[in-house]
Design a protein around this motif. Structure first.
Motif, PDB file in Angstrom:
ATOM      1  N   ARG A 212       0.862  -1.223  -0.040  1.00  0.00           N
ATOM      2  CA  ARG A 212      -0.012   0.024  -0.021  1.00  0.00           C
ATOM      3  C   ARG A 212       1.034   1.324  -0.119  1.00  0.00           C
ATOM      4  O   ARG A 212       0.350   2.266  -0.502  1.00  0.00           O
ATOM      5  N   ARG A 213       2.061   1.430   0.530  1.00  0.00           N
ATOM      6  CA  ARG A 213       2.906   2.490   0.765  1.00  0.00           C
ATOM      7  C   ARG A 213       3.796   2.546  -0.429  1.00  0.00           C
ATOM      8  O   ARG A 213       3.879   3.642  -0.952  1.00  0.00           O
ATOM      9  N   ALA A 214       4.395   1.277  -0.992  1.00  0.00           N
ATOM     10  CA  ALA A 214       5.208   1.607  -2.119  1.00  0.00           C
ATOM     11  C   ALA A 214       4.484   1.321  -3.699  1.00  0.00           C
ATOM     12  O   ALA A 214       5.100   1.991  -4.355  1.00  0.00           O
ATOM     13  N   HIS A 215       3.512   0.601  -3.935  1.00  0.00           N
ATOM     14  CA  HIS A 215       3.070   0.357  -4.927  1.00  0.00           C
ATOM     15  C   HIS A 215       1.359   0.431  -4.827  1.00  0.00           C
ATOM     16  O   HIS A 215       0.736  -0.610  -5.294  1.00  0.00           O
ATOM     17  N   ARG A 216       0.798   1.478  -4.511  1.00  0.00           N
ATOM     18  CA  ARG A 216      -0.514   1.600  -4.352  1.00  0.00           C
ATOM     19  C   ARG A 216      -1.325   1.714  -5.405  1.00  0.00           C
ATOM     20  O   ARG A 216      -2.415   1.033  -5.669  1.00  0.00           O
TER      21      ARG A 216
END
Length: 393
Positions: A81-85
């Protein structure tokens, strides 16, 4: 200074060796200890501390494995969710980024034996959209919180828009009925006048088309004979027909123009929406959150629209697929002569060719091509209502 003190060369070498990742098979999750070789792992398994931890594990193995699995899944999805949302990415890339932290929950302590099995689990549960390709498994994070917000907002806007449209439609119908009734009354009064003293006359009108005269039969006293008077027709038939054409012509042109204007306004109201995304158009990504990934102010093609407000964008340069809300997108204006799609307003969904651009008023002049409005020129269309059409769409 002792042999194993903090600043001794051996201690420094041990810290350097332990700094990087080691083999997963030599890691003990229960003791959270990483061994550097097989001999070290064997010695650790024979230690008293490890034996105590294994006794604890033997009392309730399902609960411990389930706890590790839940923690692994939660931390893995947090990283996605943080890096490849908003992007579609290979599962191996995400896993390598996740295990870069040496204190992560290792997969050999969970109920999933391989990464493929874990990715399939995420696809079955609907937490990620997964697909198998010749290059491996790819996954796209499904943001449930954002989807819920979008659906609620869409539902509220749809309800309010429906109510407003119903009220406007009712007022429009009432005005049209009132206008039609008044127009009919005026035409009847103008074309078929009724004399004021018609109620006082006790006579019969006997028209004689051949002579062009009207005969009046006047009733008198019973002792006197009836008297018949022939009077010439006051208004000739030609003058009457001219007056009719004049009145009808003046009223007809005005009504036609008014009807066309009302139709245009009704079309604008019905086709003007708060969402404008559609497949096949070129848009610009304006999300500053994606600036670190190099997507800020980059152009892409909308390949899919989700819930009317979210689009899957395939970037033109990197060919990556992002999922972006329309609030973080911007329409693209092509060069003069290029094809555009009208994405909002009265002619929404029509393809047109860009003729001219007015930079002062932020509008453009376009000509619709194909369809029922083929050839119609729209002199002033806002920039936000048109968007460049991708070649081949």
């Amino acid at each position: 200074m002792g042999k194993n003190d903090f600043l001794t060369p051996k201690a420094i070498a041990n810290r350097i060796k332990a700094k990087g990742l080691q083999k997963l098979r030599w890691y003990c999750q229960m003791c959270q200890k990483q061994c550097r070789d097989e001999n070290g792992f064997k010695c650790h398994c024979m230690s008293e501390s490890h034996q105590r931890q294994m006794q604890v594990f033997g009392q309730n193995p399902n609960r411990i494995v389930g706890g590790y699995s839940e923690e692994f899944e939660a931390t893995f999805l947090d990283h996605v969710r943080r890096a490849h949302r908003f992007s579609r990415v290979a599962a191996t890339v995400v896993y390598n980024e996740y295990i870069a932290d040496r204190h992560h929950i290792h997969m050999n302590s969970t109920r999933w034996a391989t990464l493929t099995e874990f990715v399939k689990y995420l696809g079955r549960t609907g937490k990620c959209k997964v697909e198998e390709t010749p290059k491996g498994w790819f996954m796209t994070y499904i943001d449930r919180d954002s989807e819920t917000i979008f659906k609620d907002r869409l539902k509220n806007k749809r309800i309010s828009a429906d109510l407003a449209d119903e009220e406007k439609q009712e007022r429009l119908i009432a005005r049209q009925i009132e206008r039609a009734m008044s127009s009919q009354q005026q035409q009847q009064q103008t074309l078929d006048p009724i004399p004021e003293n018609s109620s006082e006359q006790n006579s019969d009108v006997l028209p004689e088309p051949s002579s062009g005269k009207i005969a009046f039969s006047l009733g008198g006293i019973s002792s006197k004979p009836n008297l018949t008077v022939a009077a010439p027709l006051e208004v000739e038939d030609g003058e009457k027909s001219a007056k009719k054409m004049k009145v009808s012509g003046q009223g007809g042109v005005s009504a036609l123009e008014e009807l066309m204007a009302e139709e245009e306004k009704a079309k604008e109201r019905s086709n003007r929406k708060d969402y404008w995304l559609c497949e096949g158009i070129v848009v610009k990504v304006m999300s500053k959150a994606l600036a670190e990934k190099g997507y800020y102010k980059q152009k892409g093609v909308v390949i899919k629209v989700i819930d009317k407000y979210v689009g899957e964008i395939e970037m033109l340069e990197k060919k990556h697929v992002l999922r972006v809300d329309q609030e973080e997108l911007e329409t693209v204006i092509p060069q003069i002569g290029g094809m555009v799609r009208i994405v909002n307003g009265a002619y929404r969904g029509s393809n047109a060719r860009l003729i001219a651009v007015n930079t002062d008023k932020f509008c453009a002049k376009v000509q619709i091509e194909r369809g029922i409005y083929d050839g119609r020129v729209l002199p002033a269309v806002d920039y936000e209502d048109i968007c460049k059409l991708h070649q081949g769409s």
